[in-house]
Design a protein around this motif. Structure first.
Motif, mmCIF file in Angstrom:
data_model
loop_
_atom_site.group_PDB
_atom_site.id
_atom_site.type_symbol
_atom_site.label_atom_id
_atom_site.label_comp_id
_atom_site.label_asym_id
_atom_site.label_seq_id
_atom_site.Cartn_x
_atom_site.Cartn_y
_atom_site.Cartn_z
ATOM 1 N N HIS A 129 0.689 5.745 1.265
ATOM 2 C CA HIS A 129 0.293 6.713 1.838
ATOM 3 C C HIS A 129 0.508 8.056 0.936
ATOM 4 O O HIS A 129 1.618 8.333 0.804
ATOM 5 C CB HIS A 129 0.822 7.213 3.139
ATOM 6 C CG HIS A 129 0.557 5.668 4.107
ATOM 7 N ND1 HIS A 129 -0.688 5.539 4.418
ATOM 8 C CD2 HIS A 129 1.533 4.960 4.503
ATOM 9 C CE1 HIS A 129 -0.619 4.296 5.191
ATOM 10 N NE2 HIS A 129 0.745 4.014 5.054
ATOM 11 N N HIS A 154 0.951 -1.265 0.114
ATOM 12 C CA HIS A 154 0.062 0.222 0.118
ATOM 13 C C HIS A 154 0.887 1.306 -0.061
ATOM 14 O O HIS A 154 2.159 1.111 0.272
ATOM 15 C CB HIS A 154 -0.838 -0.088 1.150
ATOM 16 C CG HIS A 154 -0.273 0.146 2.600
ATOM 17 N ND1 HIS A 154 0.578 -0.943 3.122
ATOM 18 C CD2 HIS A 154 0.034 1.063 3.313
ATOM 19 C CE1 HIS A 154 0.787 -0.666 4.360
ATOM 20 N NE2 HIS A 154 0.708 0.642 4.416
ATOM 21 N N GLU A 169 6.264 7.285 6.858
ATOM 22 C CA GLU A 169 5.710 6.557 7.993
ATOM 23 C C GLU A 169 7.063 5.849 8.808
ATOM 24 O O GLU A 169 7.889 5.578 7.869
ATOM 25 C CB GLU A 169 4.940 5.409 7.579
ATOM 26 C CG GLU A 169 4.435 4.448 8.602
ATOM 27 C CD GLU A 169 3.663 3.323 8.030
ATOM 28 O OE1 GLU A 169 3.244 3.303 6.652
ATOM 29 O OE2 GLU A 169 3.139 2.371 8.793
ATOM 30 N N HIS A 226 4.857 0.138 0.053
ATOM 31 C CA HIS A 226 5.379 -0.533 1.142
ATOM 32 C C HIS A 226 4.406 -1.849 1.642
ATOM 33 O O HIS A 226 3.456 -1.659 1.502
ATOM 34 C CB HIS A 226 6.082 0.307 2.022
ATOM 35 C CG HIS A 226 4.693 1.272 2.773
ATOM 36 N ND1 HIS A 226 4.514 2.231 2.545
ATOM 37 C CD2 HIS A 226 4.333 1.043 3.964
ATOM 38 C CE1 HIS A 226 3.570 2.779 3.045
ATOM 39 N NE2 HIS A 226 3.282 1.820 4.085
HETATM 40 MN MN MN Z 1 1.930 2.101 5.919
#
Ligand code: MN
Length: 203
Positions: free
Chosen positions: A90, A88, A95, A137
């Motif tokens: 972001h 997925h 992160e 990631h």
């Molecule tokens: Mn993530």
């Protein structure tokens, strides 16, 4: 006249650059809402009994309104034995993740310009890893016991795009001819993938 045109295009470019900024803007006040924000229970294990074997509890601005304008989010991720947080991205936040319990095989892939290089590591308790903004990631629990991780994201609303859900589970479906060509497979492979239920592990 040439000079004016040049300045004009420079101004347009500057404007476009500021609009295209993917991260949260700097706050214009100390804080936004004067509420007594509290979220309790992040110590409680989440239910990971689902097709991907993981559960992401993202405490973003929807859960904690006081995060508004502050550019941060906190997350807890639970992994079943051999569970995973599937590939997925972001769109609005980097992160940083720390393993609190167990072991995780993690990784991200760089962009086309960087030749789609894969960066991976096996993380044990206390190990920290970073997923840069926008990079695809994943995390996988390779062991027969549950794992737990906590993460910080650099946005009040980092957003999540799970690759399989977006590509094969969109509503309405993407024309299968497009995906067959894109993935260089037979159309019946795409039909099968599009008929599948794509579970969203984000809560
Ligand atoms: Mn993530």
């Amino acid at each position: 006249m040439k000079g004016v045109q040049f300045l004009l295009s420079l101004a347009v470019l500057a404007l476009a650059t500021s609009i295209a900024s993917a991260s949260d803007p700097s706050p214009l006040q100390d804080f936004c809402v004067a509420v007594d924000d509290l979220f309790s229970g992040l110590n409680v294990p989440r239910d990971t009994n689902n097709p991907v074997g993981s559960n992401v509890t993202q405490l973003n601005v929807d859960k904690i309104p006081g995060l508004n304008t502050l550019g941060i989010t906190l997350a807890r991720i639970d992994y079943a034995p051999f569970g995973q947080n599937p590939p997925h991205t972001h769109p609005r936040g980097s992160e940083i993740v720390v393993v609190a319990k167990g072991t995780l095989y993690v990784g991200f892939v760089s962009s086309n310009q960087d030749e789609n290089r894969l960066f991976t590591k096996v993380l044990n308790e206390g190990d920290v890893f970073v997923f840069p903004m926008g990079m695809i990631h994943f995390q996988f629990n390779p062991r027969h016991i549950p794992a737990i991780a906590f993460a910080g994201l650099s946005s009040q609303n980092a957003g999540t795009i799970t690759i399989a859900n977006s590509v094969f589970g969109s509503d309405p479906s993407i024309n299968p001819d497009v995906l067959a060509k894109a993935f260089q497979v037979d159309k019946n492979v795409i039909d099968k993938l599009q008929k599948q239920f794509w579970y969203d592990n984000n809560n």
